[in-house]
Design a protein around this motif. Structure first.
Motif, PDB file in Angstrom:
ATOM      1  N   GLY A   1    -103.257  34.823 155.328  1.00  0.00           N
ATOM      2  CA  GLY A   1    -104.641  34.759 155.804  1.00  0.00           C
ATOM      3  C   GLY A   1    -105.487  33.865 154.909  1.00  0.00           C
ATOM      4  N   LEU A   2    -106.768  33.792 155.241  1.00  0.00           N
ATOM      5  CA  LEU A   2    -107.678  32.895 154.512  1.00  0.00           C
ATOM      6  C   LEU A   2    -107.699  33.208 153.018  1.00  0.00           C
ATOM      7  N   SER A   3    -107.719  34.490 152.672  1.00  0.00           N
ATOM      8  CA  SER A   3    -107.857  34.805 151.243  1.00  0.00           C
ATOM      9  C   SER A   3    -106.619  34.339 150.463  1.00  0.00           C
ATOM     10  N   GLN A   4    -105.429  34.502 151.061  1.00  0.00           N
ATOM     11  CA  GLN A   4    -104.208  34.038 150.376  1.00  0.00           C
ATOM     12  C   GLN A   4    -104.115  32.511 150.378  1.00  0.00           C
ATOM     13  N   ALA A   5    -104.621  31.891 151.447  1.00  0.00           N
ATOM     14  CA  ALA A   5    -104.617  30.420 151.508  1.00  0.00           C
ATOM     15  C   ALA A   5    -105.538  29.861 150.419  1.00  0.00           C
ATOM     16  N   ARG A   6    -106.743  30.469 150.299  1.00  0.00           N
ATOM     17  CA  ARG A   6    -107.690  30.017 149.265  1.00  0.00           C
ATOM     18  C   ARG A   6    -107.092  30.225 147.878  1.00  0.00           C
ATOM     19  N   GLU A   7    -106.519  31.423 147.693  1.00  0.00           N
ATOM     20  CA  GLU A   7    -105.934  31.732 146.381  1.00  0.00           C
ATOM     21  C   GLU A   7    -104.876  30.681 146.019  1.00  0.00           C
TER      22      GLU A   7
END
Ligand code: USQ
Length: 389
Positions: free
Chosen positions: A108-114
Motif C-alpha cells: 500500500g501507499l505507506s509501504q511504498a513511501r517507506e
C-alpha cells in the motif's frame, strides 16, 4: 582494508562479514535490525536459526574471526550516518541497508513511501557523508537486475551505444522496473551516477539477480547461519519453492511461469561482492556489473525442485499456477550481458540444480520451524490492489 557493511544483519550482509573477516579485512557493521522487525510483523521468521546481533558479534570473537565495531541505527538518519563515517573512516562501503522486498513495497501507499524514502534517503545520506569525510573511499551499492525490466532487446551492463537521428552517444540503458522496490533502486542508480559526476566518487553499482541458498563456506565452517525467508512478502522464488517441497505444499508458480530471471547462489553472490571490494574501480569511476550466473524461468525452477525433491524424499511434488499477483510479462525475451565480473576474475563455484539439493537438505533439518510458517506462504500481495490512503 576497512570495510563498512551497511545492512550487516541481513541475508547477504552476515555471510559477507564472515567472508571479509576470514580474508583478513577489518569490518564495521551497521544495521537498524529493520528486516527482523518487518518479517515478524507479517508473522514470519527465518527458517534457519539465527543469533541476535550481540550473539553474532560474540560468536565472531569466539571463532577467532576478530572483533567488529557495530552501530545499531538507521542510515536514513543523516546525523547517525555522519557519526559512523566520522568515527570509522572506512576505505569501502558496502551498502545493503535497504528495504529489499518487492511485495512489501506493493502492499500500500505507506509501504511504498517507506520503501522509496528509506532507500533513496539512505543512499543520499551516504554519498554526502562520503564526499564530506572520505571522498576517496569506494562505494559498492546493491542494485538489482529488476531495474532493467524485461525489454525485447539484449540488456547491457549499465550503458549502451545509441544512434538516433544520425547522432551517437553512450548512455545509461533505459529502466523499466516492476515494483516500487525495484524503482527505488533505479532512483538510487540515477543519484549515484550524479554523485559520481559532480564529486568524482568511486562507485560500483551491482545489478544483482535473485539470490538463493543457505550456505557459504564460512556459514558451513562456523555453523553460523544467515536468515532464510520463505513467506510471500520476504521470501524469494527458489528459497520458497524448496521449502514448499519439504513441507509437501504445492509449489507457488505465479501466472504462466514463463517469466525469466537471473539467479545466483549465496556463495557466488558473496564471492562477487568480495571481488568487487578487493578490485576497486579507478579513481572517479562509476561502474556497473550485472551479477548473476544463469537465467531460468519459473517453470524450469519448479520442475528442477520437484525432480530433486522426488529423488531425495521419494515424494511427488505438485506445482500450482496461481493467478499472477504481480504485473509482469510472462512471455518475454531475456538476454542480459554478464561479462564484467568474469573479466575481473570471477568463476562460478556452484550450480543451481546441485544447490537445490543442499537447500532441500538444510530446510529439512529445520522443517519444524518451516511447518509453523505454513500460513504465510500463500501469495496475498496483489500489485493491482495496492492500498491507498
Ligand atoms: N515468483 C513465483 N512464485 C513465488 C515467488 C516468486 O512465481 O512464490 C516469481 C515472481 O512472479 C517473479 C520471480 O519469481 O517473476 C522473482 O520473484 P522473487 O520474489 O524471487 O524476486 P523479486 O521480487 O524480483 O526480488 C528479489 C529480491 C530483491 C532482488 C531481486 C533481484 O527480493 O531484493 O533485488 O530478487 S531481481 O529479481 O533480479 O530483480
Amino acid at each position: 582494508m576497512k570495510v563498512a557493511i551497511l545492512g550487516i544483519d541481513g541475508y547477504i550482509g552476515w555471510p559477507l562479514a564472515l567472508r571479509l573477516l576470514s580474508r583478513g579485512h577489518e569490518v564495521v557493521g551497521v544495521d537498524s535490525l529493520y528486516t527482523r522487525k518487518r518479517v515478524a510483523e507479517v508473522n514470519s521468521d527465518s527458517v534457519t536459526p539465527i543469533l541476535s546481533m550481540e550473539d553474532r558479534i560474540k560468536a565472531l570473537e569466539e571463532n577467532g574471526l576478530g572483533r567488529i565495531k557495530f552501530y545499531k541505527g538507521d542510515v536514513n538518519d543523516p546525523d547517525f550516518l555522519y557519526r559512523v563515517v566520522k568515527e570509522t573512516k572506512p576505505d569501502t562501503f558496502v551498502h545493503l541497508a535497504e528495504q529489499r522486498s518487492a511485495p512489501y513495497s506493493m502492499i500500500g501507499l505507506s509501504q511504498a513511501r517507506e520503501t522509496l524514502m528509506q532507500n533513496m534517503g539512505g543512499t543520499l545520506n551516504l554519498v554526502y557523508a562520503m564526499k564530506d569525510i572520505v571522498p576517496k573511499a569506494h562505494l559498492l551499492k546493491l542494485g538489482t537486475m529488476g531495474e532493467y525490466g524485461t525489454p525485447n532487446i539484449d540488456i547491457p551492463e549499465g550503458f549502451f551505444n545509441v544512434k538516433y537521428n544520425g547522432r551517437e552517444d553512450y548512455l545509461p540503458f533505459p529502466k523499466f522496473a516492476g515494483s516500487w522496490y525495484h524503482w527505488s533502486k533505479v532512483h538510487d542508480t540515477n543519484n549515484l551516477m550524479f554523485a559520481n559526476r559532480v564529486w568524482k566518487l568511486k562507485i560500483t553499482d551491482v545489478m544483482q539477480g535473485v539470490v538463493y541458498g543457505t550456505q557459504t563456506s564460512e556459514i558451513n565452517k562456523y555453523n553460523l547461519y544467515t536468515r532464510f525467508d520463505i513467506d510471500e512478502v520476504w521470501g524469494t522464488a527458489l528459497n520458497r519453492f524448496c521449502t514448499q517441497a519439504v513441507l509437501g505444499y504445492a509449489l507457488t508458480a505465479y501466472g504462466k511461469g514463463n517469466q525469466r530471471r537471473g539467479f545466483l547462489s549465496l556463495e557466488d553472490s558473496i564471492k562477487c561482492l568480495t571481488l568487487g571490494i578487493e578490485k576497486e574501480p579507478e579513481e572517479g569511476e562509476y561502474r556497473v556489473y550485472n551479477q548473476f550466473d544463469e537465467h531460468y524461468s519459473i517453470n524450469e525452477l519448479t520442475e528442477l525442485v520437484a525432480k530433486r525433491a522426488k529423488a531425495l524424499f521419494n515424494r511427488d511434488v505438485e506445482i500450482k499456477h496461481y493467478p499472477n499477483p504481480r504485473v509482469e510479462k510472462e512471455d518475454h525475451y531475456y538476454n542480459p550481458e554478464h561479462k564484467k565480473l568474469k573479466e575481473l576474475g570471477y568463476k562460478p563455484s556452484r550450480n543451481l540444480p546441485e544447490d537445490i539439493e543442499s537447500i532441500l537438505k538444510d530446510v529439512y533439518k529445520f522443517r519444524e520451524k518451516a511447518e509453523n510458517l505454513r500460513s504465510v506462504i500463500e501469495p496475498k500481495t496483489v500489485w493491482e490492489k495496492s492500498k491507498g490512503n
